[in-house]
Design a protein around this motif. Structure first.
Motif, short mmCIF file in Angstrom:
data_model
loop_
_atom_site.label_atom_id
_atom_site.label_comp_id
_atom_site.label_asym_id
_atom_site.label_seq_id
_atom_site.Cartn_x
_atom_site.Cartn_y
_atom_site.Cartn_z
N ALA A 67 34.72 49.77 44.88
CA ALA A 67 34.48 50.98 45.69
C ALA A 67 35.64 51.31 46.60
N GLY A 68 36.73 50.55 46.50
CA GLY A 68 37.87 50.77 47.38
C GLY A 68 38.54 52.12 47.12
N GLU A 69 39.37 52.50 48.06
CA GLU A 69 40.04 53.80 47.98
C GLU A 69 40.96 53.85 46.76
N GLY A 70 40.83 54.89 45.96
CA GLY A 70 41.68 55.08 44.79
C GLY A 70 41.20 54.35 43.56
N ALA A 71 40.15 53.54 43.65
CA ALA A 71 39.68 52.78 42.50
C ALA A 71 38.77 53.64 41.64
N ALA A 72 38.89 53.49 40.34
CA ALA A 72 38.06 54.25 39.40
C ALA A 72 36.75 53.51 39.17
N ALA A 73 35.70 54.27 38.86
CA ALA A 73 34.42 53.66 38.51
C ALA A 73 34.56 52.92 37.18
N ALA A 111 40.05 48.14 39.89
CA ALA A 111 39.55 47.23 40.92
C ALA A 111 38.20 46.68 40.47
N GLY A 112 37.78 45.60 41.13
CA GLY A 112 36.44 45.09 40.93
C GLY A 112 36.22 44.31 39.65
N LEU A 113 37.27 43.86 38.97
CA LEU A 113 37.08 43.15 37.71
C LEU A 113 36.42 41.80 37.91
N TRP A 114 36.64 41.17 39.06
CA TRP A 114 36.03 39.86 39.30
C TRP A 114 34.50 39.97 39.28
N THR A 115 33.97 41.04 39.82
CA THR A 115 32.52 41.25 39.82
C THR A 115 32.03 41.69 38.45
N ALA A 116 32.79 42.55 37.78
CA ALA A 116 32.36 43.09 36.49
C ALA A 116 32.46 42.07 35.36
N ALA A 139 43.66 44.35 41.05
CA ALA A 139 42.80 44.67 39.91
C ALA A 139 41.52 43.84 39.86
N PHE A 140 41.57 42.62 40.34
CA PHE A 140 40.42 41.73 40.19
C PHE A 140 39.63 41.55 41.48
N TRP A 141 40.33 41.26 42.57
CA TRP A 141 39.66 40.87 43.81
C TRP A 141 39.22 42.05 44.65
#
Length: 523
Positions: free
Chosen positions: A457-463, A382-387, A451-453
């Motif tokens: 910090a969502g549930e189940g997402a890896a750092a 998760a969080g690829l859009w920010t990273a 994966a992107f949007w």
């Protein structure tokens, strides 16, 4: 008994006596260059740091050669070079028409992009296993398959690329790779055996393996030889190679197991060689029999389209999902072969070229997702859009292209296929193309949302692990290169549409191809 030294022997009836021109060598250089580079890499096997620059240089030269070959063929028509100087149909012909030149150039581009990506993905251990020599041998087989004018040599080049692909598939010798390689090997060896049986059957009927000679004779044998049976055997063998339904289960079981760059090469090239063989044999050599089998091919295409897209929608692993997307794409190409005619065949060629570039890029994107996000699984990334916002934007564009949405290259061949299907009244086939596109859009939308949007910090997402800027530049360069082609041919499709329609015309009417092989008329 040898003739006296004073006896004058006339070789013109058996051999090519005129010297080969520089342009003639363009036809054989792709194979020669790849084999020579592979041999050099084996000779410097103890200098692993030399392998990437040597391979990248050789593949850059391959791209330049294939650009010159495409210009030559596009300007002057098909080009033939006879091996050993023996005249056809006895000698082995290297015959390049527009279809072969387009496929060869697209293959060279993705091989160069993959070599650039491999510079950082393939470590010293992978180089010691022979990644770069195997890559060059794979390209020798792929190039030879696209450029040969002899159907037995098409089988030979299939074998070359198959053997090298075995080595690439087990690179690292991990348990998952061995399992995937076993499934891949068994099904492909069965397909290869069927292909060889069909070649023997064809030789027994025609007494020749030269494609131009077969195309010239096929119409005269239609009433007396079992050509429909022969064609069905070819369709089965090449459908297995291309991973069409129902002989497609080996692909999603194996393509997710090797290194990312190997999966990218396989997805971009190997199944397309099967599609190319179908185009060459069924459209150019056996067009009457293709018409007879058209409904069976159309049903196969429709099922491949819909079931491939449904399989993609059901996956949680991005690599497994992409394997089903490859299968759905094969269905689109087979739709063009089933319909026939210049528009549909041209659309199939356009889609194949688009898929060579796009599927390679998508697998490289999957590798970047795993590197940045830490996993290939959608429930863990998760969080690829920010990273990585630039990477995310490029990935979104490629997702649109795979779904067939404008303004990317996947839209145009699908539009042409739908129109061609409607023109012949095959509404159900047009519906299969549209349904598959809709399901594929949902599958890629799901990937992007998870994966992107989705916030990291969502549930189940890896750092997210830290990103190596040096690796990012090496990995993003080939993705951007391939994405540029996808965007360019989406915004400005006229040149590729014209080229593919001209290529389709050359397959449908092989007169120029035959004259290239038999310039003085067939014996």
């Amino acid at each position: 008994m040898a003739a006296p030294a004073t006896t004058s022997v006339d070789f013109t009836a058996a051999l090519v006596t005129a010297p080969a021109t520089a342009a003639d060598w363009l036809a054989i250089m792709p194979v020669g260059l790849c084999i020579a580079a592979g041999a050099i890499l084996m000779m410097i096997r103890h200098r692993m740091n030399w392998h990437p620059p040597v391979a990248i240089t050789a593949l850059a030269l391959l791209v330049l050669n294939n650009v010159a070959l495409l210009i030559k063929v596009g300007t002057d028509g098909p080009l033939t070079m006879m091996m050993g100087r023996w005249l056809p149909p006895f000698g082995i012909a290297i015959t390049v028409d527009l279809t072969g030149a387009l496929f060869a150039l697209a293959a060279a581009i993705v091989a160069l992009a993959s070599a650039l990506y491999a510079h950082v993905e393939i470590d010293r251990s992978g180089r010691r296993y022979g990644f770069y020599p195997l890559l060059m041998m794979l390209m020798a087989g792929v190039s030879g398959a696209f450029l040969t004018g002899d159907i037995f040599n098409l089988y030979v080049w299939f074998e070359v690329l198959l053997i090298s692909s075995f080595g690439l598939l087990i690179l690292g010798s991990e348990r998952e790779q061995i399992d995937g390689a076993l499934k891949y090997a068994v099904l492909n060896l069965i397909a290869t055996t069927l292909f060889l049986i069909a070649v023997a059957y064809l030789y027994g009927i025609f007494g020749t393996l030269n494609m131009a000679d077969i195309a010239r004779k096929a119409s005269t044998y239609a009433e007396t030889a079992p050509l429909v049976t022969l064609s069905a055997l070819f369709v089965l063998a090449f459908s297995m190679k291309a991973a069409a339904f129902p002989v497609n289960f080996w692909l999603p079981a194996s393509y997710h197991t090797p290194r990312t760059v190997v999966s990218a090469l396989f997805a971009g090239l190997l199944t397309k060689v099967g599609v190319y063989a179908l185009l060459r044999v069924m459209v150019m050599l056996l067009p009457v029999e293709r018409e007879t089998l058209s409904f069976a091919i159309a049903v196969t295409a429709g099922l491949t389209l819909v079931l491939g897209a449904m399989g993609a929608l059901a996956q949680n692993d991005i690599r497994r999902m992409l394997g089903f997307v490859v299968i759905a794409g094969i269905g689109n190409m087979m739709v063009g072969i089933a319909i026939g005619g210049e528009m549909a065949v041209g659309a199939a060629i356009f889609y194949a070229l688009h898929s060579i570039l796009l599927m390679t890029a998508l697998y490289l994107v999957a590798g970047e997702v795993a590197r940045i996000g830490g996993s290939f699984r959608l429930d863990r990334v998760a969080g690829l859009w920010t990273a990585a916002p630039l990477f995310s934007a490029v990935a979104l564009g490629l997702f649109f292209a795979a779904s067939g949405l404008p303004p990317f290259s996947g839209f145009w061949p699908k539009a042409l296929l739908v129109k061609a299907a409607i023109d012949i009244g095959a509404w159900w086939l047009a519906a299969c193309v549209l349904i598959s596109g809709f399901l594929t859009t949902l599958a890629f939308g799901r990937v992007f949302l998870f994966a992107f949007w989705r916030p990291s910090a969502g549930e189940g997402a890896a750092a997210l692990p830290p990103i190596d800027a040096t690796q990012t530049s090496w990995r993003m360069a080939p993705i951007l290169l391939l994405s540029a082609f996808v965007i360019w041919f989406g915004l400005f499709p006229e040149s590729l549409i014209a080229a593919t329609q001209q290529a389709a015309a050359g397959l449908s009417d092989p007169t120029a191809y035959i004259r290239s092989v038999f310039p003085g008329g067939a014996p």
